[in-house]
Design an enzyme around this catalytic site. Structure first.
Site, mmCIF file in Angstrom:
data_model
loop_
_atom_site.group_PDB
_atom_site.id
_atom_site.type_symbol
_atom_site.label_atom_id
_atom_site.label_comp_id
_atom_site.label_asym_id
_atom_site.label_seq_id
_atom_site.Cartn_x
_atom_site.Cartn_y
_atom_site.Cartn_z
ATOM 1 N N LYS A 69 52.633 89.472 111.020
ATOM 2 C CA LYS A 69 52.389 88.818 112.125
ATOM 3 C C LYS A 69 52.506 87.342 111.887
ATOM 4 O O LYS A 69 51.521 87.073 111.114
ATOM 5 C CB LYS A 69 51.237 89.226 112.820
ATOM 6 C CG LYS A 69 50.934 88.434 114.226
ATOM 7 C CD LYS A 69 49.533 88.732 114.712
ATOM 8 C CE LYS A 69 49.643 87.950 116.073
ATOM 9 N NZ LYS A 69 48.758 86.737 115.947
ATOM 10 N N TYR B 131 49.023 88.902 107.992
ATOM 11 C CA TYR B 131 48.891 88.087 109.356
ATOM 12 C C TYR B 131 48.830 86.612 108.653
ATOM 13 O O TYR B 131 48.085 86.514 107.893
ATOM 14 C CB TYR B 131 47.374 88.471 109.728
ATOM 15 C CG TYR B 131 47.117 88.067 111.203
ATOM 16 C CD1 TYR B 131 47.820 86.884 111.836
ATOM 17 C CD2 TYR B 131 45.916 88.170 111.641
ATOM 18 C CE1 TYR B 131 47.469 86.414 112.848
ATOM 19 C CE2 TYR B 131 45.467 87.670 112.797
ATOM 20 C CZ TYR B 131 46.157 86.900 113.626
ATOM 21 O OH TYR B 131 46.111 86.369 114.625
#
Lengths: 306, 306, 306, 306
Positions: D163, D135
């Site tokens: 992400k 992330y």
């Protein structure tokens, strides 16, 4: 006012060994861009290393550019210096020397508020009757032109457009949306590795530094987007992304600025567009190993044979 | 080379309503500082709003300063512009106009590495034979002069000293320690609210903007430190800290730069030192309420009667 | 409330090879500090690598510390975690386990306003009846406790003091001035290379990480300042600055955090205070060459023989 | 491994007035997203305010989510905490509670190098046998996952995907290009106002917070992109951009985080999806005027009648 649109590269300024402008090479750069199909040229921007040039050289560059371009495409001129009155001086010179529009950043060296930035552009526009474009480049001036600042300046007619080199493509999209009802406003992006995206969002122009190396690629990308062929646009952009890797070849050994524009100049010399890849002091030029790596990238992207 | 030391304020540049330099007021500022006991003056620094002045005005300011100062104290001159060759031009002008030393920052607008900064100062020193001081001011140029950069430049003789406005007093202390064996090196701080600290660490000079308002306070502080009376030094510094609050009076309404130097100018006008508190475009001057608040602070710190 | 003052080191947490706490070594660290004359200990701070420990380990560390310290000096405990309710949980545990005060930062991971920071400390203080110290450490939490925030919290009684590791010594001075009429407020600095300065300004306490290596030096510095011998204070600080260079020995190869605390641990192992210089994952321990360099510094500063 | 793709919203966590999770509302949020056509759900992300929840609540949220989702779409779970071993603990809990994949950030609070970040993800993956997604969220952790870091982790099999909430869409494009030969790698963007762009570049998934308010819009956008209708994709995105303005309604009065997620919650309450727009301490909830403004936006974008 619809004459500005399309691919408008920031023009690299080739230098001689003594750091004077190499005008024969510079002429070839301009011809290379215009013959390559570009829709305008932006001289004396960050890629032009404008900030290294004194007043006299700036004026000569504009005059030389105006003579070579000769009205074939719009001539957009950077008027970049730290404070309002110094920018006004450059804008006045640029107008007299043949600029179709001028491009100014927010003030720098000083710490500035958005209210002061608004006034900065208003003072410039009041002082010199030439179309004015705002240049959003936080990496250099360390302040962002906020969405509301750009929109206010455009709606009130202070600026005719924006060159957005902030990398904040979401904010650029909101500027496009907020000003969609203003047909004369001209919004262009400097995010040269996502030009397909910017055009999908409705950008009116693109200002890719790497177009100095490969103008045809960006013109093909522009044309693909105009006819709605987004798959072709993406494919061309991806090839250009691979070419764009030249800007990082020298990074680490030299600063990012020296590596990026040094990469452009080195590639342009390898392609025979300019005679020297000299960098202005204190930037160092690329070395032999870096030049060899750049030539590999030029071959891999179809620009250099053998 | 021991002529530089002590309290060397960055001189405020008063303006007329038409933004030209108000030379009668400017003369009074210089006399106010010299009569106040300051050991030198630093003209065309950030506090002088150097970055707003064009080449012609800069030269006039230096020449006027040299005439007024007339050798009574050293005249140190800022030669601040974005790139090496433009700085060299200013250094040459400053030398000819009577500067005892010049002060240059790292390059700005461009993104620069420490290696490029080293070369930047070397190119300047090679080009103009005038004592060169490095100016560390990250808030304006957005890069720090690292400890090793300063020490290298000082040891090799490129610079005679440092003006440290970085706020990083730990780093400043290491520069003092690393160069303790260099008797000719001159290290001064711009951290004007901890001058007692800087002197306890062994700083050779201090460059307080607020000394334009109260030179006597900083001279008392300097003298207390010289005789080792640190309690008196601290007490004087604490009074000056209360005075320094004028720099935040307009903050929020205008930018930090406009609030700070606007605060100096407003106080100096209230004290009768200068005629106008005009600010260069696009900075706004302080308003009536802010002026009233500044006058309160002047009264509370003993500078204004009634 | 005058029990907090003086040299209060943030206690290094030695680890075994399996990353569990090496309690025999930890006990020796605490004894080393208390026998060295320190006036308090701050456990579970940044230097203690608090953020690497899970809830169970944190509680054990506090309980172990309370047992070893046994009331000889105040035990101050960090309750550091990203959000208010998680901090409240730690504060409650710390209080039950014997903390004399707890130390909390602004929230992190989330982006926070000063208004939210004010409420954050108020919620903590309302929830747990234990003296609360605010910890200003922007390098970790990426927000500064503004002067007004600290002063408001202290005046209303939410916090009993501040640990300022922001490096902004000017702001710290204003906190001292603004709160000079509050005899119970306790302001301490983490700027361990300018402790003489902080004490000259009137700081009530100092929190030097490097005191884990040399507590006696900081106690001598504190004592010199208490008797007003600022020349001796400076001289001791300068020796400690040379010792402090151990924090940069591994920088470049590892991150700054790993280099700094790794430097402390390596030196403490060389001095026989702890058994291992193990670092928590993913931080790497210092290598042999770095250890040799640290030993050189220990010898040069008189801490290691031979 | 081709089960992850498409619109995977970060799920808002509705709270009761006592700050416990409002599970009936939470169930409705999940049903709203799945019935809206979303291809997965991402629970315990930044939008879920994960960082406010203690260990017990996190586990309950995962277990509740797994029960409601019941295999209809993939369940992706954030395992966000400052340091490696604490993340490993969350990953283990998440795996046992039914997560199909876990999402971890770089370490925070500590200052970390890219080498340490590489090891951080490797230690997590080695410790828990569950698909791991990196992330990239510099606004929260204050370090960027550099292109080479992501590419290395993906090529060696440590992570199954990314992400990207960095806003650096150029860097995201290079990750897509560099990993184009890795069919199992899953790259998703959190840049929710330029999702059409990300899909044109070839993104495999999108994680729009505002999809909690309008999942159908993002599903239509996704479907348009899948069939190559970029004009429709852009048009849908532009409508969603107008809706996205709810995140700035309270900005200025409260922090950006409180304004953004507070905007989502307020809109979801107005639409009847959740019962309360309670924010976790110290975040303030939106007030009446802000709620009214949000309802106007909901009406203007076709989500609220009347």
């Amino acid at each position: 006012m619809t004459k500005f649109k399309g691919v408008i590269p920031p023009v690299v300024t080739p230098l001689n060994a003594d750091f004077t402008v190499d005008y024969p090479s510079y002429t070839r750069v301009l011809e290379h861009l215009i013959e390559g199909g570009c829709h305008g040229v932006f001289v004396l921007g960050s890629t032009s290393e404008v900030i290294f040039h004194d007043d006299k050289t700036r004026r000569e560059i504009i005059e030389h550019s105006a003579k070579v371009v000769n009205g074939r495409v719009p001539l957009i001129v950077g008027v970049i210096d730290p404070t309002t009155d110094r920018v006004i001086h450059h804008a006045d010179v640029a107008k007299r020397a043949g600029a179709d529009a001028v491009v100014a950043t927010a003030p720098f060296y000083t710490v500035t508020s958005q209210a002061e930035i608004l006034d900065h552009f208003r003072f410039i526009r009041d002082a010199v009757d030439v179309p004015l474009v705002a240049y959003d480049i936080p990496v250099c001036v360390h302040v962002k032109l906020q969405r509301q600042t750009t929109v206010t300046l455009a709606r009130e007619g202070t600026i005719i457009g924006l060159k957005d080199s902030s990398g904040d493509d979401g904010n650029f999209r909101y500027a496009l949306l907020d000003l969609a009802d203003q047909p004369d406003v001209f919004l262009m992006t400097g995010s040269e590795i996502v030009v397909d995206n910017a055009l999908l969002m409705g950008a009116h122009g693109v200002v890719p530094g790497i177009a100095n190396v490969d103008p045809h690629g960006y013109v093909r990308l522009w044309d693909a987007a105009q006819r709605g062929d987004w798959v072709a646009a993406r494919k061309e952009q991806e090839r250009l992304c691979r070419l764009f890797e030249i800007v990082w070849v020298a990074q680490g050994r030299v600063s990012g600025g020296a590596s990026g524009i040094g990469g452009f100049k080195t590639a342009m010399k390898s392609l025979g567009i300019i005679d020297n890849a000299v960098m202005p002091r204190p930037r160092a030029a690329l070395d032999e190993a870096e030049t060899a790596r750049i030539n590999e990238i030029l071959r891999a992207t179809g620009l250099l044979r053998g």
